[in-house]
Scaffold this active site. Structure first.
Site, mmCIF file in Angstrom:
data_model
loop_
_atom_site.group_PDB
_atom_site.id
_atom_site.type_symbol
_atom_site.label_atom_id
_atom_site.label_comp_id
_atom_site.label_asym_id
_atom_site.label_seq_id
_atom_site.Cartn_x
_atom_site.Cartn_y
_atom_site.Cartn_z
ATOM 1 N N TYR A 47 -16.516 6.545 -11.211
ATOM 2 C CA TYR A 47 -16.892 5.132 -11.354
ATOM 3 C C TYR A 47 -18.141 5.078 -12.222
ATOM 4 O O TYR A 47 -18.334 5.911 -13.098
ATOM 5 C CB TYR A 47 -17.069 4.553 -9.932
ATOM 6 C CG TYR A 47 -17.134 3.061 -9.904
ATOM 7 C CD1 TYR A 47 -16.224 2.281 -10.618
ATOM 8 C CD2 TYR A 47 -18.127 2.416 -9.169
ATOM 9 C CE1 TYR A 47 -16.312 0.900 -10.598
ATOM 10 C CE2 TYR A 47 -18.205 1.040 -9.140
ATOM 11 C CZ TYR A 47 -17.297 0.280 -9.873
ATOM 12 O OH TYR A 47 -17.397 -1.073 -9.856
ATOM 13 N N LYS A 102 12.580 1.480 -3.822
ATOM 14 C CA LYS A 102 12.829 1.972 -5.186
ATOM 15 C C LYS A 102 11.612 2.755 -5.675
ATOM 16 O O LYS A 102 11.746 3.783 -6.355
ATOM 17 C CB LYS A 102 13.108 0.801 -6.131
ATOM 18 C CG LYS A 102 14.385 0.035 -5.793
ATOM 19 C CD LYS A 102 15.571 0.497 -6.601
ATOM 20 C CE LYS A 102 16.837 -0.212 -6.141
ATOM 21 N NZ LYS A 102 18.051 0.196 -6.806
#
Ligand SMILES: NC(=O)C1=CN([C@@H]2O[C@H](COP(=O)(O)OP(=O)(O)OC[C@H]3O[C@@H](n4cnc5c(N)ncnc54)[C@H](OP(=O)(O)O)[C@@H]3O)[C@@H](O)[C@H]2O)C=CC1
Ligand SMILES: CC(=O)C(=O)O
Ligand SMILES: [Mg+2]
Length: 759
Positions: A47, A102
């Site tokens: 970060y 999926k």
């Protein structure tokens, strides 16, 4: 709603399905970080401020996003829930279980990272606008369960707007899989595409895309009749029409599905439960092909068809019947191939290549590890096996390869693959971490092929392994056994042995028989063996014969073990082959777990080693690790860590460490320590004096029982892959597989024997 079927496949109740989705963390997905986030430094890199660096790099060159972010391996599964399976329009939120499903299938089958996005609008323009701006996040967009005709407009527009593959799975995934199944069903029933008469029930996303692909592949447009809830889509019909249906309207007198099906060769069901009746099936041509693909309940069940016809080839979209024609066989692999070449789109060439590769796979002989995906019932190409099952491990290599090649050939690959052999290996490595460890071994053996003797040549899995060894260009395979028995067993199992690189040797008839007998007698005469004992062993015991072949240079290595237990086979071999001078024979197992590889020893030979022996085992294991390409960091394991708690068993390990100190060995080691300290850097940090520079990659067990128990538990409970025990320290390469070894295990062991023969 308990689902009962008359087959052997899984059958699930509604309650089970709900419990499955609710258990643990609700749903089927979680996000896992790929980088450490443990320290202040990690945070500074991941970060602010570190993250600014890749930001600027990508701003300067957008293609760097593939290097620094998840984009290149990330596909979004996006739906608005207007055609959830065959359940209808139940809305975006209700579609989430299917979309999560999926997404996990992408990961499970093709190592594609995926996330589901449910977009709560039925307005095509709103939907398009929502998705079009998501392009930077993903390498591909998989549209799912969006009803026709909006799905055609949405997909077409997004394909124009986005520079990544946009693929409506219900259209093209389904079309590809049905085409593959149909190619094979036509072959089995002796039909020609051009003259085959087909009726497609369902003129929605799936139906329209299927017949478009069939026509592109060679079906005659006039032989395909499309039906919907209003019956036949004929030229001149006005009710319930749209431009996509009109494009497939035919001149025909037939007005109903029943009329259309009279004499038809093929039924493609992409409509709804129960749409096909027994009477309609009765009226179809000889050897009818019936793909009842509506989910979760087909247009007609295989049981209903079986009652009235025995000549039909029957497929459904479900996993609990044979011949599952379902787009799960396609989308993970098609995107894998497309992502790997950074394709801008998924075009017809790529779809047809996938269909043909899938069809081809079903025609090939099924090896052992694939048979496991079929619950051990090795299927043979025919009416009940026209298409592979989703768990078929060959899919990950075959389908993406075909798709990637087609993308390159048709000019839509932004990053062509230069080394296709390497790509094939990378694909296999995605399925199973073991593959990447073995890849190096296989590569080297291919460069220096070896003659390996498969001592139990009459066994089916051994013959399969020998064929695979030769087919993979690893060298020559010698099958030991009676010529007639081997040939008969091979014929029975459908194995082709008549190829260059496979030799059959019958020990009793071998011209080397007397040389081997003399050699064995020379070694055993002062150990209680008469000449005739040795003669009998050479004639009748293939381990002795094989070991003599290797000892006297007639072969480079041995694989055995499927008919004898490990210690018996090892005793046989040790009568002929000694330890390498100055070495100790041990068993080492390679354990692959959660992306980590550790070597565990001694997993085969020493029952309760003393301190001196433990030190020897450590040296052998370290040498083995180096030969396998790992720089050893070796932990001498016990239940205690550096003296706490005290105990007699730990003292032996402490003593072994002192012995290694005296020997001044050239690898990192320390101990005694518990397994968590050895493997976990945080636990290790509590002992700042520890001499290991990182978590251990070689674990020396205090005794055989702890080695055997822990590796077997890792395999069974931890889902780890364990290769071995591998024999280390013998003067010649010998590997002993377990009694229940499959052909793929045997080939791996043969490759390892060949690899160590070259070392
Ligand atoms: N096995 C597989 O891999 C896949 C299976 N499917 C299945 O295909 C079916 C359709 O899905 P999809 O195309 O996405 O949905 P759509 O909503 O886009 O289309 C459905 C089509 O089916 C027609 N239809 C519905 N009921 C009947 C009936 N009783 N008789 C004749 N036609 C009927 C509709 O007719 P009308 O146009 O008149 O409304 C429409 O043309 C679903 O059951 C789905 O589960 C879909 C994708 C993959
Ligand atoms: C399988 C699938 O995608 C469907 O039935 O909608
Ligand atoms: Mg679907």
């Amino acid at each position: 709603m308990a689902r009962k079927t008359e087959n052997n496949g899984p059958s699930v109740s509604a309650q089970e399905a709900l419990e499955f989705h609710a258990m643990g963390r609700p749903g089927k997905l979680e996000i896992v970080a790929t980088k450490p986030m443990a320290t202040q430094r990690d945070l500074s890199l991941a970060y602010s401020p570190g993250v600014a660096v890749p930001v600027l790099a990508i701003a300067e060159d957008p293609s760097r996003a593939f290097d620094y972010t998840t984009r290149g391996n990330m596909v979004a599964v996006i739906s608005n829930g207007t055609a959830i399976l065959g359940l209808g329009n139940l809305g975006a939120l209700a579609s989430k279980p299917v979309m999560e499903g999926k997404a996990v299938l992408f990961k499970r089958f093709a190592d594609v990272d995926s996330i589901d996005l449910e977009v709560d609008t039925e307005d095509a323009d709103e939907f398009i606008n929502c998705v079009r701006y998501l392009g930077p996040s993903f390498g591909g967009i998989n549209l799912e369960d969006i009803k026709a005709p909006e799905c055609f407009i949405i997909e077409q527009r997004l394909r124009e707007l986005m520079d990544i593959p946009v693929f409506h799975d219900d259209q093209h995934g389904t079309a590809i899989i049905s085409a593959a199944g149909l190619i094979n069903a036509l072959e089995i029933t002796g039909r020609d595409m051009k003259t085959t008469k087909m009726v497609c029930n369902g003129a929605g996303a799936a139906g329209i895309a299927c017949i478009e692909l069939m026509k592109a592949m060679g079906f005659s447009p006039e032989n395909i009749i499309l039906c919907d809830t209003k019956g036949v889509v004929f030229q001149g019909r006005t009710e319930g029409m749209n431009q996509w249906k009109s494009a497939h309207a035919v001149k025909t007198e037939a007005r109903s599905l029943a009329e259309a099906l009279d004499g038809a060769d093929v039924f493609l069901g992409l409509s709804a439960k129960g749409a096909l009746t027994a009477k309609m099936v009765q009226s179809m041509a000889k050897n009818p092909i019936i793909f009842a693909m509506a989910n979760p309940d087909p247009e007609i069940t295989p049981e209903e068809v079986a009652k009235i016809r025995t000549d039909a080839i029957m497929a459904t979209g479900r996993s609990d019947y044979p011949n599952q024609v379902n787009n799960v066989l396609g989308f993970p692999y098609i995107f894998r191939g497309a992502l790997d070449v950074r394709a801008t789109t998924i075009n017809d060439d790529m779809k047809i290549a996938a269909a043909r590769a899938l069809a081809e796979l079903a025609r090939q002989d099924v090896p052992d590890d694939v048979a496991a995906a079929y619950q051990g019932n090795r299927p043979k190409f025919g009416p009940s096996y026209i298409i592979p099952v989703p768990f078929d491990p060959r899919l990950i290599a075959a389908i993406p390869m075909a798709v990637a090649k087609a993308a390159m050939d048709s000019g839509v690959a932004r990053k062509p693959i230069l080394d296709l052999d390497r790509y094939a290996q990378e694909l296999s490595a995605r399925r199973d971490p073991i593959a990447s460890t073995l890849q190096r071994i296989y590569d080297r053996v291919r460069r220096q092929p070896k003659r390996i003797v498969f001592a139990e040549g009459e066994e089916e899995q051994v013959m399969r392994a020998a064929v695979s060894y030769v087919n993979q260009r690893l060298g020559t395979a010698i099958l030991l056994g009676r010529d007639d028995v081997i040939k008969e067993n091979a014929r029975h199992a459908g194995i082709e042995l008549n190829k260059q690189g496979i030799e059959i040797i019958n020990a009793r008839l071998s011209r080397r028989n007397s040389v081997y007998t003399d050699y064995l007698y020379e070694r055993m005469q002062r150990k209680g063996f008469l000449f005739r004992d040795c003669q009998r062993l050479i004639n009748n015991d293939r381990n002795h014969f094989a070991a003599c072949m290797v000892a006297l240079g007639d072969a480079d290595g041995i694989v055995t073990g499927v008919t004898r237990n490990y210690s018996t086979a090892l005793d046989d071999i040790r009568r002929v082959i000694d330890a390498k001078p100055g070495h100790r024979v041990i068993g080492a197992s390679i354990v692959l777990a959660r992306g980590r590889t550790v070597i565990v020893a001694d997993t085969a030979v020493h029952d309760m080693p003393n301190a001196e022996q433990i030190a020897d085992i450590a040296e052998e294991a370290a040498g083995f690790a180096r030969r396998m390409g790992y720089e050893p960091r070796l932990a001498m394991l016990a239940y205690s860590t550096f003296g706490h708690p005290q105990g007699e068993r730990s003292e032996r390990v402490q003593e072994a460490v002192r012995i290694l100190d005296k020997r001044r060995v050239d690898f990192e080691y320390d101990g005694e320590m518990a397994a968590d300290v050895a493997l976990n850097s945080r636990a290790m940090a509590q002992y700042p004096f520890i001499r290991l520079t990182g978590p251990a990659n070689v674990l020396i067990m205090p005794a055989f029982h702890s080695a055997s128990i822990s590796t077997k538990m890792l395999q069974e409970l931890g889902g780890s892959t364990v290769i071995g025990p591998l024999l280390v320290g013998l003067n010649k390469p010998v590997q002993i597989v377990s009694l229940n070894a499959k052909d793929s295990d045997i080939v791996n062991m043969a490759a390892i024997a060949a690899y160590t023969a070259g070392a």
